[in-house]
Scaffold this motif. Structure first.
Motif, PDB file in Angstrom:
ATOM      1  N   GLN A  94       0.828  -1.206   0.000  1.00 48.59           N
ATOM      2  CA  GLN A  94       0.000   0.000   0.000  1.00 48.59           C
ATOM      3  C   GLN A  94       0.867   1.262   0.000  1.00 48.59           C
ATOM      4  N   TRP A  95       1.966   1.243   0.749  1.00 49.95           N
ATOM      5  CA  TRP A  95       2.891   2.370   0.720  1.00 49.95           C
ATOM      6  C   TRP A  95       3.476   2.545  -0.676  1.00 49.95           C
ATOM      7  N   MET A  96       3.824   1.436  -1.304  1.00 50.36           N
ATOM      8  CA  MET A  96       4.338   1.503  -2.675  1.00 50.36           C
ATOM      9  C   MET A  96       3.284   2.077  -3.623  1.00 50.36           C
ATOM     10  N   GLY A  97       2.010   1.698  -3.389  1.00 49.29           N
ATOM     11  CA  GLY A  97       0.924   2.223  -4.211  1.00 49.29           C
ATOM     12  C   GLY A  97       0.793   3.735  -4.063  1.00 49.29           C
ATOM     13  N   ILE A  98       0.894   4.249  -2.824  1.00 49.40           N
ATOM     14  CA  ILE A  98       0.786   5.692  -2.584  1.00 49.40           C
ATOM     15  C   ILE A  98       1.934   6.438  -3.261  1.00 49.40           C
ATOM     16  N   ILE A  99       3.146   5.897  -3.136  1.00 52.69           N
ATOM     17  CA  ILE A  99       4.306   6.535  -3.768  1.00 52.69           C
ATOM     18  C   ILE A  99       4.157   6.514  -5.292  1.00 52.69           C
ATOM     19  N   LEU A 100       3.673   5.398  -5.817  1.00 53.49           N
ATOM     20  CA  LEU A 100       3.445   5.317  -7.272  1.00 53.49           C
ATOM     21  C   LEU A 100       2.406   6.347  -7.732  1.00 53.49           C
ATOM     22  N   LEU A 101       1.387   6.577  -6.904  1.00 54.30           N
ATOM     23  CA  LEU A 101       0.370   7.569  -7.255  1.00 54.30           C
ATOM     24  C   LEU A 101       0.997   8.955  -7.368  1.00 54.30           C
ATOM     25  N   ALA A 102       1.862   9.303  -6.393  1.00 51.87           N
ATOM     26  CA  ALA A 102       2.540  10.590  -6.442  1.00 51.87           C
ATOM     27  C   ALA A 102       3.430  10.686  -7.679  1.00 51.87           C
ATOM     28  N   VAL A 103       4.138   9.589  -7.991  1.00 47.96           N
ATOM     29  CA  VAL A 103       5.013   9.574  -9.167  1.00 47.96           C
ATOM     30  C   VAL A 103       4.193   9.702 -10.450  1.00 47.96           C
ATOM     31  N   GLY A 104       3.066   8.985 -10.507  1.00 52.73           N
ATOM     32  CA  GLY A 104       2.226   9.009 -11.709  1.00 52.73           C
ATOM     33  C   GLY A 104       1.617  10.369 -11.972  1.00 52.73           C
ATOM     34  N   THR A 105       1.071  11.007 -10.926  1.00 57.61           N
ATOM     35  CA  THR A 105       0.462  12.326 -11.121  1.00 57.61           C
ATOM     36  C   THR A 105       1.522  13.369 -11.489  1.00 57.61           C
ATOM     37  N   THR A 106       2.705  13.237 -10.884  1.00 62.55           N
ATOM     38  CA  THR A 106       3.792  14.170 -11.214  1.00 62.55           C
ATOM     39  C   THR A 106       4.251  13.976 -12.654  1.00 62.55           C
ATOM     40  N   THR A 107       4.389  12.722 -13.062  1.00 63.67           N
ATOM     41  CA  THR A 107       4.822  12.422 -14.433  1.00 63.67           C
ATOM     42  C   THR A 107       3.858  13.004 -15.451  1.00 63.67           C
ATOM     43  N   SER A 108       2.566  12.906 -15.170  1.00 60.85           N
ATOM     44  CA  SER A 108       1.566  13.403 -16.127  1.00 60.85           C
ATOM     45  C   SER A 108       1.608  14.916 -16.276  1.00 60.85           C
ATOM     46  N   GLN A 109       2.169  15.613 -15.253  1.00 61.15           N
ATOM     47  CA  GLN A 109       2.185  17.078 -15.273  1.00 61.15           C
ATOM     48  C   GLN A 109       3.480  17.654 -15.834  1.00 61.15           C
ATOM     49  N   VAL A 110       4.523  16.828 -15.877  1.00 63.31           N
ATOM     50  CA  VAL A 110       5.814  17.320 -16.358  1.00 63.31           C
ATOM     51  C   VAL A 110       5.779  17.437 -17.874  1.00 63.31           C
ATOM     52  N   LYS A 111       6.197  18.578 -18.374  1.00 65.08           N
ATOM     53  CA  LYS A 111       6.248  18.790 -19.817  1.00 65.08           C
ATOM     54  C   LYS A 111       7.608  18.359 -20.351  1.00 65.08           C
ATOM     55  N   GLY A 112       7.734  18.397 -21.656  1.00 62.46           N
ATOM     56  CA  GLY A 112       8.985  17.988 -22.278  1.00 62.46           C
ATOM     57  C   GLY A 112      10.140  18.854 -21.841  1.00 62.46           C
ATOM     58  N   CYS A 113      11.320  18.242 -21.690  1.00 64.48           N
ATOM     59  CA  CYS A 113      12.477  18.980 -21.203  1.00 64.48           C
ATOM     60  C   CYS A 113      12.991  19.986 -22.215  1.00 64.48           C
ATOM     61  N   GLY A 114      12.468  19.929 -23.427  1.00 64.57           N
ATOM     62  CA  GLY A 114      12.867  20.917 -24.410  1.00 64.57           C
ATOM     63  C   GLY A 114      12.171  22.242 -24.190  1.00 64.57           C
ATOM     64  N   GLU A 115      11.148  22.235 -23.302  1.00 68.47           N
ATOM     65  CA  GLU A 115      10.375  23.441 -23.062  1.00 68.47           C
ATOM     66  C   GLU A 115      10.975  24.224 -21.902  1.00 68.47           C
ATOM     67  N   SER A 116      10.703  25.504 -21.878  1.00 68.47           N
ATOM     68  CA  SER A 116      11.288  26.367 -20.860  1.00 68.47           C
ATOM     69  C   SER A 116      10.814  26.012 -19.461  1.00 68.47           C
ATOM     70  N   SER A 117       9.611  25.406 -19.349  1.00 68.79           N
ATOM     71  CA  SER A 117       9.067  25.070 -18.038  1.00 68.79           C
ATOM     72  C   SER A 117       9.905  24.027 -17.330  1.00 68.79           C
ATOM     73  N   CYS A 118      10.643  23.217 -18.094  1.00 74.58           N
ATOM     74  CA  CYS A 118      11.485  22.198 -17.480  1.00 74.58           C
ATOM     75  C   CYS A 118      12.579  22.856 -16.653  1.00 74.58           C
ATOM     76  N   ASP A 119      13.137  23.972 -17.163  1.00 75.71           N
ATOM     77  CA  ASP A 119      14.175  24.683 -16.429  1.00 75.71           C
ATOM     78  C   ASP A 119      13.604  25.385 -15.208  1.00 75.71           C
ATOM     79  N   SER A 120      12.376  25.902 -15.338  1.00 73.23           N
ATOM     80  CA  SER A 120      11.771  26.662 -14.238  1.00 73.23           C
ATOM     81  C   SER A 120      11.487  25.782 -13.034  1.00 73.23           C
ATOM     82  N   LEU A 121      11.351  24.477 -13.272  1.00 73.56           N
ATOM     83  CA  LEU A 121      11.054  23.562 -12.170  1.00 73.56           C
ATOM     84  C   LEU A 121      12.182  23.553 -11.155  1.00 73.56           C
ATOM     85  N   PHE A 122      13.414  23.780 -11.596  1.00 74.61           N
ATOM     86  CA  PHE A 122      14.565  23.710 -10.704  1.00 74.61           C
ATOM     87  C   PHE A 122      15.223  25.073 -10.476  1.00 74.61           C
TER      88      PHE A 122
END
Length: 334
Positions: free
Chosen positions: A128-156
């Motif tokens: 269940q802990w693995m499931g919760i962590i996977l959920l956080a990873v999945g939702t984050t992955t869906s929101q990350v844009k391509g690294c070729g875009e300027s938003s990728c730099d703004s994240l860091f």
């Protein structure tokens, strides 16, 4: 009513919130005072809960309603936490962009699991802990844009204050949810009576916010009650109805299910909103979106599936008195 039906309905309502809010705009702006929407949503929830409580009392005069001050005084606390959270949100957005803020907001998934374990003493298996962590990873992955875009730099590239406030915002959101669940399950009081107390304070705090906004603006647009319905359209009323109905469903889940179910429901709603945006607002789907959906589906299966469906039990002879469920739990936590 089964919890999964309520969770599915909450997912549909939550996914339509952003869409309805967008449709209520005019020329990318609001003709109405958006601060009045949460207030009216709280009033709507209070009226519905009061009506349901009255109906419940008529049908069963033995409905449990604790009225001592020691219990009632606990109900303003979630409103105070949400009030602080809203201010932290605004402060965070002065340091980070919207995309970074949304990605950091996924920290509330893991923080909810941690607070769920610490304060409510609910034990979760390793899967269940693995499931919760996977959920956080999945939702984050869906929101990350391509690294070729300027938003990728703004994240860091945001200052450290932005990240600290983002973490605080996620923790406050999780704390408010966990504390609300604690209140709802603290005793056997009627759900509707608990809602009446919760939403009364919610309406008071939202009204206080409108009053403070009036003083800050020097009553430039007049007192808040004069602009309460100003600029409202049918879509705006649908936003109010959506927010109010979602809140009522969340309180039901807090009473009869738990915070993790709510987290899964709202996370799935975010993905559904992104999918619907492809058709409604010409949103371009990305590889990250599809990858995030797959990861989230794996997370749902990992968290909610019976343990026997996830692991294969060893074929060994066990004494008749041994409980198979205990064997599964031992294997999961080993």
């Amino acid at each position: 009513m089964q919890w999964y039906f309520v969770a599915a309905l909450l997912t549909l309502l939550t996914s339509s919130q952003g869409i309805l809010t967008t449709l209520s705009q005019s020329n990318r702006g609001y003709k109405y005072d958006y601060a009045t929407v949460p207030f009216l949503a709280e009033v709507f929830k209070l009226l519905v809960s009061s009506l349901l409580l009255w109906r419940e009392v008529r049908m069963s005069p033995t409905v449990r309603m604790t009225t001592d001050w020691k219990t009632v005084r606990l109900f303003p606390i979630p409103s105070v936490i949400y009030l602080i959270h809203n201010n932290v949100q605004f402060a965070t957005l002065t340091y980070v962009d919207t995309s970074t803020y949304q990605i950091m907001g996924n920290l509330k998934i893991v923080s909810t699991g941690i607070l769920f374990r610490l304060f409510l003493k609910k034990k979760l298996s390793n899967l269940q802990w693995m499931g919760i962590i996977l959920l956080a990873v999945g939702t984050t992955t869906s929101q990350v844009k391509g690294c070729g875009e300027s938003s990728c730099d703004s994240l860091f590239s945001a200052p450290i204050q932005g990240y600290m406030l983002g973490i605080l915002s996620a923790c406050l959101s999780a704390l408010a949810g966990v504390y609300t669940e604690f209140l709802m399950k603290k005793n056997n009081d009627s759900l509707y009576w608990q809602n009446v107390q919760l939403y009364t304070f919610g309406a008071i705090f939202n009204m206080a916010r409108l009053v403070v906004d009036d003083f800050r603006s020097g009553f430039e647009k007049g007192p808040w009650w004069q602009r309460l319905f100003d600029g409202y359209t049918l879509t705006t009323w649908l936003v109010v109805l959506n927010l109010g109905s979602s809140g009522l469903l969340v309180s039901w889940l807090m009473k009869y299910a738990d915070n993790i179910v709510k987290v899964y429901s709202t996370s799935m709603a975010m993905l559904l909103t992104m999918i619907l945006s492809v058709y409604l607002f010409n949103f371009k789907p990305t590889v990250q979106l599809f990858l995030g959906i797959i990861i989230c589906m794996m997370s749902v299966h990992m968290y909610f599936a019976p343990p026997s469906a996830l692991i294969e039990l060893p074929v060994t002879t066990k004494p008749d008195h041994e409980n198979p469920k205990e064997v599964v739990n031992e294997r999961l936590n080993s």
